[in-house]
Design an enzyme around this catalytic site. Sequence first.
Site, short mmCIF file in Angstrom:
data_model
loop_
_atom_site.label_atom_id
_atom_site.label_comp_id
_atom_site.label_asym_id
_atom_site.label_seq_id
_atom_site.Cartn_x
_atom_site.Cartn_y
_atom_site.Cartn_z
CE LYS A 54 -1.18 -3.26 4.11
NZ LYS A 54 -2.54 -3.40 3.61
CD GLN A 98 -4.84 -1.22 1.64
OE1 GLN A 98 -3.82 -1.89 1.58
NE2 GLN A 98 -5.45 -0.97 2.78
CG ASP A 121 -4.32 -8.89 3.43
OD1 ASP A 121 -3.41 -8.64 4.25
OD2 ASP A 121 -4.87 -8.01 2.74
#
Length: 290
Positions: A54, A98, A121
């Site tokens: 990322k 995460q 997200d």
Amino acid sequence: MPATIIDGRAVAARLREQVKDDAAAFAQQHGRPPGLATIMVGDDPASAVYVAGKHKASGEAGIASFDHRLPADATHDDVAALIERLNADPACSGMIVQLPVPGHLDGVALTNLVHPDKDVDGLTVASAGRLALGLPGLRPCTPSGVMDLLADAGTELEGAEVVVIGRSNLFGKPMAQMLLAANATVTVCHSRTKDLPEVCRRADVLIAAVGRPEMVRADWVRPGATVIDVGVNRLERGLVGDVAFDEVAEVAAAITPVPGGVGPMTIAGLLRNTVQAARMQAEAEGAPAR
Ligand code: NAP
């Protein structure tokens, strides 16, 4: 006739070029680039690889990235304090907690502390609600990547019969909402669905997100259907999807491969969401809209 292969790497590469241009335009207008923060608790090796990917992709797109690491014994309050700090930090346009987090922490509860306008997200309750109600907001990256692939392949969704196998919060449910918003007739299947092959044969577009290697066989697929394989299954012989690619490609009109189909779209979608988040925040601050 064998199916057209939907090339996710090519579609993702084009999207990333677009995001790079948009990030540069944002930086020029606002004097700072969009920023993506990741929060990783503990040192799970797979998570470390995803996080590194990322940051690399962010750098390539001209997005600033901030790599926050907390020790494996960090408390809920430790992580919550960092999320609150990032919620208030204008340099952080979007953030990701995460997952998975260590077992003593509640990943869902922590994710829900992320401000919805920074939820790149698209996984908070607020983002799911915005999607379900058709309100503007940040959408989960993998299903929005599937929408991009279908658009690129020229697949007509209006009035189409779409069958989604899988009802997870991460993929199946938001996928169904996006397809409904595109005026498809959507059927969502799961482990209790009766006669799954028969239901799948109704589909003009069949989307599999289960996590069972090569479950979808050729005789589950209506000739001429478009087949999207979201599954990622690591076998000794390599990565395979939820669709028996070789035989289904003989029946379908178009199909995504694994790897190289849906996978590359997820990170591209994350970058797009980060720029969108930056714009939303700039507009909310009263900066002139682009
Ligand atoms: P998940 O949370 O495990 O959900 C799997 C879904 O499949 C559940 O709804 C489950 O039904 C259903 N299912 C399980 N066995 C079934 C069966 N025999 N028949 C019909 N349905 C069945 O998984 P997920 O997070 O949605 O991910 C699904 C797959 O997509 C995984 O392989 C994952 O690695 C992959 N994935 C890829 C990306 C990407 O970037 N390419 C992103 C996300 C996910 P129940 O609800 O009844 O249990």
